[in-house]
Enzyme design. Sequence first.
Site, PDB file in Angstrom:
ATOM      1  N   LYS A 119      -0.731   5.015  -4.173  1.00  0.00           N
ATOM      2  CA  LYS A 119      -2.340   4.750  -4.155  1.00  0.00           C
ATOM      3  C   LYS A 119      -3.606   5.739  -4.612  1.00  0.00           C
ATOM      4  CE  LYS A 119      -5.298   2.862  -0.287  1.00  0.00           C
ATOM      5  NZ  LYS A 119      -5.724   1.942   1.392  1.00  0.00           N
ATOM      6  N   SER A 138      -5.996  -2.387   1.676  1.00  0.00           N
ATOM      7  CA  SER A 138      -6.263  -1.873   0.557  1.00  0.00           C
ATOM      8  C   SER A 138      -5.673  -1.325  -0.590  1.00  0.00           C
ATOM      9  CB  SER A 138      -7.347  -0.761   0.290  1.00  0.00           C
ATOM     10  OG  SER A 138      -6.894   0.705   1.162  1.00  0.00           O
ATOM     11  N   SER A 165      -4.391  -1.339   6.095  1.00  0.00           N
ATOM     12  CA  SER A 165      -4.119  -1.198   4.582  1.00  0.00           C
ATOM     13  C   SER A 165      -3.244  -0.423   4.246  1.00  0.00           C
ATOM     14  CB  SER A 165      -5.448  -0.012   3.638  1.00  0.00           C
ATOM     15  OG  SER A 165      -6.966  -0.649   3.681  1.00  0.00           O
TER      16      SER A 165
END
Lengths: 70, 474
Positions: B81, B156, B180
């Site tokens: 990420k 996320s 997330s």
Amino acid sequence: MSKDQAPPPPGPLDRIPVDPAERRAATDIARSVGALVSAGAAARMTVDETPWSLHTLRAEGAARAAEDGA
Amino acid sequence: MSPFAPIPGVVAAAEMVASGAVSAEALASAALARLSDLGPRYNAVVALDAAHALEQARAVDLARARGAPLGPLAGVPLAHKDLFYRAGRPCAGGSKIRKDFVPDITATALERLDEAGAVDLGRLHLAEFALSPTGFNAHDGHGRNPWRLDHCSGGSSSGSGAAVAARLVSGALGSDTGGSIRHPAAMCGITGLKPTHGLVPLFGAMPLSPSLDTLGPLAVSVRDCARLLGVIAGPDPRDASTLAAPRRSYEAALGGDLRGVTIAVPQDYYRTAATPDILVLLDASLAALRAAGARIVETCVPDMALLNAMMQLVMGVEAAALHRGWMEERPQDYGAQVRARILPGFAYPAVRYAEALMLRAKLAQDWLATAMGDADMVHLPTLAVPVPSIAETTEGDASDIAAAIGRVTHCTRAINYLGLPSLSVPCGFAGNGLPAAFQLVGRPFAEAMLLKAGDAYQRETDFHLRLPPDCAEA
């Protein structure tokens, strides 16, 4: 200028450019969430409450994990 | 290895490189090719760093050729990420505002992966400033689910979920402030671990809400997550919240059955929100855990509305504090959903924030006593409803969108406020054909116990091994 004529103190969103609808939505959320937190705290908070910190709870968990992993 | 074959999982890749079945460079090249070819389909990739990755891979091959000892992740191709800082490499955090930001530090988690021999292929998609549970990003486009492209990838850590599910990489790191890691793991059909707050150092990861933020792995299997966690966990003087964190081998806890393990299943809040198809899958997973030797007991939960409010307030205030300068000067550079989630944080009184933090340990004790009791862990849905479509979470009436997003975080967000570890494990496919998952929640630093249970489940099932359509070959 009398006290009644003084402008209100700046609001928390005053420095952030927001349109009225955004401001209303944000303050509505803050009011409802804040009310839940306030009521929950009023029912639970005491001066002598312990542990005060999640760090304390974690330290207890770490000690238990160390025993389990030994 | 064909450059287009699915990339093996973490442990399998490490074994292949260590045995010489494949070179680290060939494996990295294959992963880079898959990321280039298939990554755009899922909007999973922000930018690849091929030169850096191949340099790391060649170093592993050279070490092996010299007979030097190899780390536990030697040659394993990973990508993360795009909120983990690596000195000299851009890190946008999914935002327009930070698209040109180049950190001068490297995240502790990345340093530890480097030391273990992992290969870092590049930066993966995420929601703007890590602030969407669905994978929505107004600037970079939606994360797309490899199982069905018009459905949410989860967020996320959207790119991490999609890239692992499509076998573009062996594993990935994500962050979890309200779910997330667990959302994309559940929605994409892979395994994800949100550690205890304070187990994995946050240093060098873009913060959202430091009191709630956690970093952890997304990978194919529980065993893969255990390997990654063992590398990244442990004390770091640059993050004081980790100073009590144990260092241990989480893989050593795996194996054996679950005799002597008790799993609590709250009957309210979580299960009452579950749709019938999800309930069937949850019950089947409990049957498998029972067959592995676990004892299952029924419990209930305390006031979840209060816990969710506490989490929302803490995250709102901390995000507002971190974003105040940009919110004042560049409000137009935020997506509307992200602005709407940050703005209430400016309006809470300081006393409310202090109350939320001061009551955190007490409420965690209450939750554990009520939901878990004398059991070793709690079994909950990760997502109580089938994976929503992108349209359901972005189009139409604002209240409908808010409700759809609220259903995504229903089972996850309070766990961050409580600071507890949670392992999300795929457990089948919902009525719409997309993956479903349960989560196992434990006491602080009980990751080894959760991993043991999840591994026992995965030795009896193969949901985590299923491949999304059209990604077996590029």
